[in-house]
Write a protein that holds these residues in place. Sequence first.
Motif, PDB file in Angstrom:
ATOM      1  N   ASP A  30      -0.556   9.155   6.098  1.00  0.00           N
ATOM      2  CA  ASP A  30       0.801   9.340   5.584  1.00  0.00           C
ATOM      3  C   ASP A  30       1.691   8.113   5.798  1.00  0.00           C
ATOM      4  O   ASP A  30       2.833   8.097   5.361  1.00  0.00           O
ATOM      5  CB  ASP A  30       1.452  10.560   6.247  1.00  0.00           C
ATOM      6  N   THR A  31       1.218   7.112   6.504  1.00  0.00           N
ATOM      7  CA  THR A  31       1.979   5.869   6.642  1.00  0.00           C
ATOM      8  C   THR A  31       1.905   5.111   5.317  1.00  0.00           C
ATOM      9  O   THR A  31       0.820   4.749   4.873  1.00  0.00           O
ATOM     10  CB  THR A  31       1.430   5.017   7.797  1.00  0.00           C
ATOM     11  N   LYS A  32       3.058   4.882   4.684  1.00  0.00           N
ATOM     12  CA  LYS A  32       3.075   4.343   3.321  1.00  0.00           C
ATOM     13  C   LYS A  32       4.139   3.252   3.176  1.00  0.00           C
ATOM     14  O   LYS A  32       4.992   3.084   4.051  1.00  0.00           O
ATOM     15  CB  LYS A  32       3.391   5.470   2.315  1.00  0.00           C
ATOM     16  N   TYR A  33       4.090   2.556   2.026  1.00  0.00           N
ATOM     17  CA  TYR A  33       5.099   1.543   1.724  1.00  0.00           C
ATOM     18  C   TYR A  33       5.238   1.395   0.212  1.00  0.00           C
ATOM     19  O   TYR A  33       4.392   1.862  -0.571  1.00  0.00           O
ATOM     20  CB  TYR A  33       4.746   0.204   2.365  1.00  0.00           C
ATOM     21  N   SER A  34       6.296   0.719  -0.215  1.00  0.00           N
ATOM     22  CA  SER A  34       6.467   0.389  -1.636  1.00  0.00           C
ATOM     23  C   SER A  34       7.405  -0.811  -1.748  1.00  0.00           C
ATOM     24  O   SER A  34       8.313  -0.985  -0.931  1.00  0.00           O
ATOM     25  CB  SER A  34       7.041   1.577  -2.418  1.00  0.00           C
ATOM     26  N   ILE A  35       7.146  -1.644  -2.744  1.00  0.00           N
ATOM     27  CA  ILE A  35       8.021  -2.776  -3.042  1.00  0.00           C
ATOM     28  C   ILE A  35       8.794  -2.435  -4.306  1.00  0.00           C
ATOM     29  O   ILE A  35       8.213  -2.312  -5.387  1.00  0.00           O
ATOM     30  CB  ILE A  35       7.219  -4.078  -3.223  1.00  0.00           C
ATOM     31  N   LYS A  36      10.093  -2.263  -4.158  1.00  0.00           N
ATOM     32  CA  LYS A  36      10.945  -1.852  -5.274  1.00  0.00           C
ATOM     33  C   LYS A  36      12.015  -2.916  -5.527  1.00  0.00           C
ATOM     34  O   LYS A  36      12.232  -3.811  -4.681  1.00  0.00           O
ATOM     35  CB  LYS A  36      11.590  -0.502  -4.961  1.00  0.00           C
ATOM     36  N   PRO A  37      12.708  -2.829  -6.667  1.00  0.00           N
ATOM     37  CA  PRO A  37      13.747  -3.831  -6.973  1.00  0.00           C
ATOM     38  C   PRO A  37      14.830  -3.948  -5.902  1.00  0.00           C
ATOM     39  O   PRO A  37      15.406  -5.022  -5.714  1.00  0.00           O
ATOM     40  CB  PRO A  37      14.332  -3.324  -8.294  1.00  0.00           C
ATOM     41  N   ARG A  38      15.093  -2.862  -5.177  1.00  0.00           N
ATOM     42  CA  ARG A  38      16.166  -2.895  -4.172  1.00  0.00           C
ATOM     43  C   ARG A  38      15.704  -3.234  -2.770  1.00  0.00           C
ATOM     44  O   ARG A  38      16.521  -3.383  -1.867  1.00  0.00           O
ATOM     45  CB  ARG A  38      16.890  -1.542  -4.145  1.00  0.00           C
ATOM     46  N   GLY A  39      14.405  -3.329  -2.564  1.00  0.00           N
ATOM     47  CA  GLY A  39      13.912  -3.657  -1.228  1.00  0.00           C
ATOM     48  C   GLY A  39      12.495  -3.163  -1.008  1.00  0.00           C
ATOM     49  O   GLY A  39      11.880  -2.535  -1.874  1.00  0.00           O
TER      50      GLY A  39
ATOM     51  N   ASN B 194      12.139  11.018   0.790  1.00  0.00           N
ATOM     52  CA  ASN B 194      11.504  10.996  -0.532  1.00  0.00           C
ATOM     53  C   ASN B 194      10.460   9.883  -0.568  1.00  0.00           C
ATOM     54  O   ASN B 194      10.792   8.706  -0.438  1.00  0.00           O
ATOM     55  CB  ASN B 194      12.574  10.782  -1.608  1.00  0.00           C
ATOM     56  N   LEU B 195       9.200  10.257  -0.776  1.00  0.00           N
ATOM     57  CA  LEU B 195       8.108   9.274  -0.746  1.00  0.00           C
ATOM     58  C   LEU B 195       7.558   8.971  -2.141  1.00  0.00           C
ATOM     59  O   LEU B 195       6.471   8.397  -2.266  1.00  0.00           O
ATOM     60  CB  LEU B 195       6.972   9.784   0.154  1.00  0.00           C
ATOM     61  N   ASP B 196       8.291   9.321  -3.172  1.00  0.00           N
ATOM     62  CA  ASP B 196       7.818   9.072  -4.535  1.00  0.00           C
ATOM     63  C   ASP B 196       7.558   7.585  -4.771  1.00  0.00           C
ATOM     64  O   ASP B 196       8.386   6.735  -4.434  1.00  0.00           O
ATOM     65  CB  ASP B 196       8.849   9.565  -5.559  1.00  0.00           C
ATOM     66  N   GLY B 197       6.425   7.261  -5.347  1.00  0.00           N
ATOM     67  CA  GLY B 197       6.091   5.877  -5.682  1.00  0.00           C
ATOM     68  C   GLY B 197       5.555   5.053  -4.531  1.00  0.00           C
ATOM     69  O   GLY B 197       5.249   3.873  -4.704  1.00  0.00           O
ATOM     70  N   MET B 198       5.413   5.672  -3.344  1.00  0.00           N
ATOM     71  CA  MET B 198       4.906   4.923  -2.189  1.00  0.00           C
ATOM     72  C   MET B 198       3.384   5.030  -2.139  1.00  0.00           C
ATOM     73  O   MET B 198       2.795   6.028  -2.552  1.00  0.00           O
ATOM     74  CB  MET B 198       5.524   5.435  -0.891  1.00  0.00           C
ATOM     75  N   GLN B 199       2.755   3.985  -1.628  1.00  0.00           N
ATOM     76  CA  GLN B 199       1.298   3.964  -1.523  1.00  0.00           C
ATOM     77  C   GLN B 199       0.864   3.792  -0.074  1.00  0.00           C
ATOM     78  O   GLN B 199       1.622   3.332   0.766  1.00  0.00           O
ATOM     79  CB  GLN B 199       0.716   2.838  -2.377  1.00  0.00           C
ATOM     80  N   GLY B 200      -0.376   4.207   0.174  1.00  0.00           N
ATOM     81  CA  GLY B 200      -0.859   4.205   1.545  1.00  0.00           C
ATOM     82  C   GLY B 200      -0.981   2.820   2.147  1.00  0.00           C
ATOM     83  O   GLY B 200      -1.420   1.880   1.496  1.00  0.00           O
ATOM     84  N   LEU B 201      -0.580   2.717   3.400  1.00  0.00           N
ATOM     85  CA  LEU B 201      -0.768   1.496   4.185  1.00  0.00           C
ATOM     86  C   LEU B 201      -1.806   1.731   5.262  1.00  0.00           C
ATOM     87  O   LEU B 201      -2.591   0.868   5.595  1.00  0.00           O
ATOM     88  CB  LEU B 201       0.552   1.098   4.848  1.00  0.00           C
ATOM     89  N   GLY B 202      -1.776   2.953   5.828  1.00  0.00           N
ATOM     90  CA  GLY B 202      -2.713   3.276   6.893  1.00  0.00           C
ATOM     91  C   GLY B 202      -3.979   3.880   6.340  1.00  0.00           C
ATOM     92  O   GLY B 202      -4.129   4.120   5.157  1.00  0.00           O
ATOM     93  N   GLY B 203      -4.952   4.139   7.220  1.00  0.00           N
ATOM     94  CA  GLY B 203      -6.217   4.732   6.801  1.00  0.00           C
ATOM     95  C   GLY B 203      -7.110   3.706   6.124  1.00  0.00           C
ATOM     96  O   GLY B 203      -6.654   2.698   5.622  1.00  0.00           O
ATOM     97  N   MET B 204      -8.365   3.941   6.120  1.00  0.00           N
ATOM     98  CA  MET B 204      -9.319   3.008   5.514  1.00  0.00           C
ATOM     99  C   MET B 204      -9.484   3.340   4.047  1.00  0.00           C
ATOM    100  O   MET B 204      -9.798   4.459   3.687  1.00  0.00           O
ATOM    101  CB  MET B 204     -10.671   3.103   6.228  1.00  0.00           C
ATOM    102  N   GLY B 205      -9.309   2.350   3.186  1.00  0.00           N
ATOM    103  CA  GLY B 205      -9.519   2.560   1.759  1.00  0.00           C
ATOM    104  C   GLY B 205     -10.980   2.375   1.422  1.00  0.00           C
ATOM    105  O   GLY B 205     -11.786   2.028   2.265  1.00  0.00           O
ATOM    106  N   GLY B 206     -11.311   2.599   0.152  1.00  0.00           N
ATOM    107  CA  GLY B 206     -12.690   2.404  -0.282  1.00  0.00           C
ATOM    108  C   GLY B 206     -13.066   0.932  -0.195  1.00  0.00           C
ATOM    109  O   GLY B 206     -12.258   0.054  -0.466  1.00  0.00           O
ATOM    110  N   MET B 207     -14.276   0.642   0.199  1.00  0.00           N
ATOM    111  CA  MET B 207     -14.730  -0.739   0.292  1.00  0.00           C
ATOM    112  C   MET B 207     -14.969  -1.292  -1.107  1.00  0.00           C
ATOM    113  O   MET B 207     -15.560  -0.620  -1.945  1.00  0.00           O
ATOM    114  CB  MET B 207     -16.025  -0.803   1.105  1.00  0.00           C
ATOM    115  N   PRO B 208     -14.505  -2.513  -1.402  1.00  0.00           N
ATOM    116  CA  PRO B 208     -14.711  -3.062  -2.740  1.00  0.00           C
ATOM    117  C   PRO B 208     -16.187  -3.245  -3.048  1.00  0.00           C
ATOM    118  O   PRO B 208     -16.982  -3.533  -2.165  1.00  0.00           O
ATOM    119  CB  PRO B 208     -13.994  -4.427  -2.681  1.00  0.00           C
ATOM    120  N   GLY B 209     -16.513  -3.117  -4.305  1.00  0.00           N
ATOM    121  CA  GLY B 209     -17.892  -3.302  -4.733  1.00  0.00           C
ATOM    122  C   GLY B 209     -18.803  -2.153  -4.380  1.00  0.00           C
ATOM    123  O   GLY B 209     -20.006  -2.266  -4.475  1.00  0.00           O
ATOM    124  N   MET B 210     -18.235  -1.028  -3.920  1.00  0.00           N
ATOM    125  CA  MET B 210     -19.062   0.115  -3.577  1.00  0.00           C
ATOM    126  C   MET B 210     -18.691   1.297  -4.452  1.00  0.00           C
ATOM    127  O   MET B 210     -18.101   2.270  -4.004  1.00  0.00           O
ATOM    128  CB  MET B 210     -18.856   0.497  -2.100  1.00  0.00           C
TER     129      MET B 210
END
Length: 213
Positions: free
Chosen positions: A66-75, A122-138
């Motif tokens: 649930d740790t997330k972030y987003s880069i938006k026009p305001r910050g 409100n977490l709309d538009g935010m994406q995960g920062l924590g947790g392990m994502g899928g490994m590329p090429g797999m």
Amino acid sequence: MALTAPVKWAQRKGSIFLTIDLPDVDEKTAKIELEDKKLTFKGTSEDKDYHVEIEFLHEIDSKAEDTKYSIKPRGVSFFLVKKEEGSWSRLLENKQLQRTNVKVDFNKWVDSDEEDETNNFNLDGMQGLGGMGGMPGMPGMGGMGGMGGMGGMGGMGGMPGMEGMGGMDMAAMMEQMKNLKGNLGEAAEGDDAGAGDDEADSDDDDLPDLEEA
């Protein structure tokens, strides 16, 4: 020389909402490093370079899903899960940086005694920062297809020499065989009787004629 980026924050008993208060941050050049006790940001806003290193008062869970972030026009916004629930007296361990570069985000702030499910962040538009994502090429392995059913075994061919029996009534055939068996039996009995008569005649022929006294 990079400028120190301004920060805003608000909290709930289990989370922190933090904003790097810079407009139009270039996503391609922005660098973010998050640890349980520290957040480092480097980026460009309005053709100026900014940098800030935030050392938290307490630990957050940087690997939580649930740790997330987003880069938006305001910050650049962060939703950070606290390692332990509770109210923080301030965001940073460094009191000096807290006073000069950190402000309370009053638009998101709620006193702890007024918290409920209706005033969560409100977490709309935010994406995960924590947790392990899928490994590329797999890429995911496709499911194994079901095994094809075994085809039915073909019927056994007729025995050789049995052609021409198709369509014959089995009951009639049995009756014919029964009659044939009866005829054969009668013929055998007749032969036995004839053989007996012949033997008797043969015996009589062998006896000599009786002479008169």
